[in-house]
Design a protein around this motif. Sequence first.
Motif, PDB file in Angstrom:
ATOM      1  N   ASN A 155       0.839  -1.201   0.000  1.00 41.87           N
ATOM      2  CA  ASN A 155       0.000   0.000   0.000  1.00 41.87           C
ATOM      3  C   ASN A 155       0.874   1.251   0.000  1.00 41.87           C
ATOM      4  O   ASN A 155       0.730   2.141   0.849  1.00 41.87           O
ATOM      5  CB  ASN A 155      -0.970   0.017   1.182  1.00 41.87           C
ATOM      6  CG  ASN A 155      -2.029   1.100   1.050  1.00 41.87           C
ATOM      7  OD1 ASN A 155      -2.369   1.528  -0.050  1.00 41.87           O
ATOM      8  ND2 ASN A 155      -2.564   1.546   2.172  1.00 41.87           N
ATOM      9  N   CYS A 161       0.905  11.881  -1.730  1.00 41.77           N
ATOM     10  CA  CYS A 161      -0.216  11.206  -1.061  1.00 41.77           C
ATOM     11  C   CYS A 161      -0.908  12.110  -0.052  1.00 41.77           C
ATOM     12  O   CYS A 161      -2.062  11.857   0.314  1.00 41.77           O
ATOM     13  CB  CYS A 161       0.242   9.912  -0.402  1.00 41.77           C
ATOM     14  SG  CYS A 161       1.504  10.116   0.866  1.00 41.77           S
ATOM     15  N   GLY A 165      -3.761  10.710  -1.846  1.00 38.06           N
ATOM     16  CA  GLY A 165      -3.972   9.381  -1.317  1.00 38.06           C
ATOM     17  C   GLY A 165      -2.892   8.390  -1.707  1.00 38.06           C
ATOM     18  O   GLY A 165      -1.927   8.715  -2.403  1.00 38.06           O
ATOM     19  N   ARG A 168      -3.967   2.139  -2.244  1.00 34.10           N
ATOM     20  CA  ARG A 168      -5.301   1.563  -2.041  1.00 34.10           C
ATOM     21  C   ARG A 168      -6.401   2.436  -2.646  1.00 34.10           C
ATOM     22  O   ARG A 168      -7.442   1.926  -3.078  1.00 34.10           O
ATOM     23  CB  ARG A 168      -5.553   1.344  -0.549  1.00 34.10           C
ATOM     24  CG  ARG A 168      -6.904   0.701  -0.248  1.00 34.10           C
ATOM     25  CD  ARG A 168      -7.099   0.398   1.224  1.00 34.10           C
ATOM     26  NE  ARG A 168      -6.317  -0.758   1.623  1.00 34.10           N
ATOM     27  CZ  ARG A 168      -5.400  -0.759   2.583  1.00 34.10           C
ATOM     28  NH1 ARG A 168      -5.113   0.370   3.208  1.00 34.10           N
ATOM     29  NH2 ARG A 168      -4.761  -1.860   2.898  1.00 34.10           N
ATOM     30  N   ASP A 169      -6.195   3.736  -2.680  1.00 38.08           N
ATOM     31  CA  ASP A 169      -7.201   4.649  -3.223  1.00 38.08           C
ATOM     32  C   ASP A 169      -7.320   4.550  -4.744  1.00 38.08           C
ATOM     33  O   ASP A 169      -8.253   5.115  -5.324  1.00 38.08           O
ATOM     34  CB  ASP A 169      -6.861   6.093  -2.834  1.00 38.08           C
ATOM     35  CG  ASP A 169      -6.848   6.299  -1.338  1.00 38.08           C
ATOM     36  OD1 ASP A 169      -7.848   5.948  -0.685  1.00 38.08           O
ATOM     37  OD2 ASP A 169      -5.828   6.784  -0.807  1.00 38.08           O
ATOM     38  N   TYR A 170      -6.390   3.839  -5.391  1.00 34.71           N
ATOM     39  CA  TYR A 170      -6.370   3.791  -6.855  1.00 34.71           C
ATOM     40  C   TYR A 170      -6.550   2.388  -7.431  1.00 34.71           C
ATOM     41  O   TYR A 170      -6.681   2.248  -8.648  1.00 34.71           O
ATOM     42  CB  TYR A 170      -5.064   4.417  -7.368  1.00 34.71           C
ATOM     43  CG  TYR A 170      -5.059   5.894  -7.081  1.00 34.71           C
ATOM     44  CD1 TYR A 170      -5.644   6.800  -7.963  1.00 34.71           C
ATOM     45  CD2 TYR A 170      -4.564   6.383  -5.882  1.00 34.71           C
ATOM     46  CE1 TYR A 170      -5.703   8.143  -7.663  1.00 34.71           C
ATOM     47  CE2 TYR A 170      -4.616   7.727  -5.575  1.00 34.71           C
ATOM     48  CZ  TYR A 170      -5.195   8.601  -6.469  1.00 34.71           C
ATOM     49  OH  TYR A 170      -5.278   9.945  -6.160  1.00 34.71           O
TER      50      TYR A 170
END
Length: 464
Positions: A155, A161, A165, A168-170
């Motif tokens: 992650n 970020c 982010g 995990r956000d993508y």
Amino acid sequence: MTPTDVSTEAPVLATLRSALPADRVVVDPGVLASYVHDEAEWAEYGTPAALVRPRSTEEVRAVVLACLEHGTALVTRGAGTGLSGAANAVDGCVVLSTEKMAAITEINGVERLAVVQPGVVNDDLRAACAAEGLWYPPDPASAPWSTIGGNVATNAGGLCCVKYGVTRDYVLELELVNGLGEVVRVGRRTAKGVVGYDLVGLMVGSEGTLGVVTEVTVRLRGSRAPERTVVGYFDSVVDAGRAVEAVGASGVVPSALELVDRHCLEAVDAWKNMGLSVDANVVLLGRSDAPGPAGDEESATMLRCFEEAGATFAAASTDEAEAEALFDARRLAYPALERLGPLLTEDVCVPKAAVPEMLARVEAAATRHDVLIANIAHAGDGNLHPLISTPPGDDAARDRAQEAFRQIIADALDLGGTVSGEHGVGLLKREGLAQELSPQVVAMQRAVKQALDPHGILNPGKVL
């Protein structure tokens, strides 16, 4: 699981050779030596029975099935740039490298997504997307070398970020081989979807303990406006920490807010001759990618926060080459310091309001344990990377460094933080995980591991 006896050829090898093309399986000790550990040089590692370099999902499945048949541990690795020991071999294991699975199979501008194999290098994906007017935001400092599969495993975060982010956000969808040797897909390509549990979120950050990822579908963004850079020099990390807290309180969400201390800059300069002589103990690098007047306003706000926190010098950069050189130095800090001696890398994350206090405690730990601690940080989201450096061959300093490492973990937890912001648990942070999570939560996580890897072959001994 009893480690395979590596003094004779492991039985799993015959099965692997019968299931895979001849060039996929490697047993040459000279080659294996390059695949036994990641960049966490203080984490233990063992001797594998073999290295496999599959080129397709079906070949990965064949490897998993062979390991299941013989009860052999399987350790998956990408580029080996990790910093927690998550990719380290155990005795008698099979190491599966995803380096030959490096195809970008789709970039879709309508849906704003890309489909890639796990061995694709982060910067290569970003460059391919940029050619289509698109942007993949996660940008760990290792982006020129680390792979998307490795980024998914830990992650990974990175410099931007704070605003955009982490991995995990993508991640929209994953294809993987689970601990039963089944090829499954989790997630979806659509913009919305809430059918069942979030198994993508579970897999991202699981460090190869729940499955072997064979394909990743990631979300993309459109190209963004050029960034403006604000630079601040500070006499102490605590003053720089106050500037970080002030930026957070101002409501500005910078596209990057990075901290680099003098130790890091001097190490990079000695290595790369970049001419980074600065009259400061600590440098803060802030950026705004807001378009037009909004970007000017954000830059002015960051500049004011730097000045009010005690910056000895602060300015909006008018020399983009100079600004980029400082960000390059931030990315090169770890390998530059690593050249000077054994390096133990921290990865704690605390609330932004606690950044000044946490930085003060890092300095106190360095003094208390008589070790050199250099500081870099994704300061804008409270993710600090104290780098504990010891002279080569100095066992007493190594012991003191490990005590400082434990103290920093305890201090981060005391301030409401976490023991790992982006490097993962691997081997180095297992003790910290037990301190951070309640026994009930640890039991829940072990239940998930047992359900998805019932035979315990996937990266055993890591995380939990």
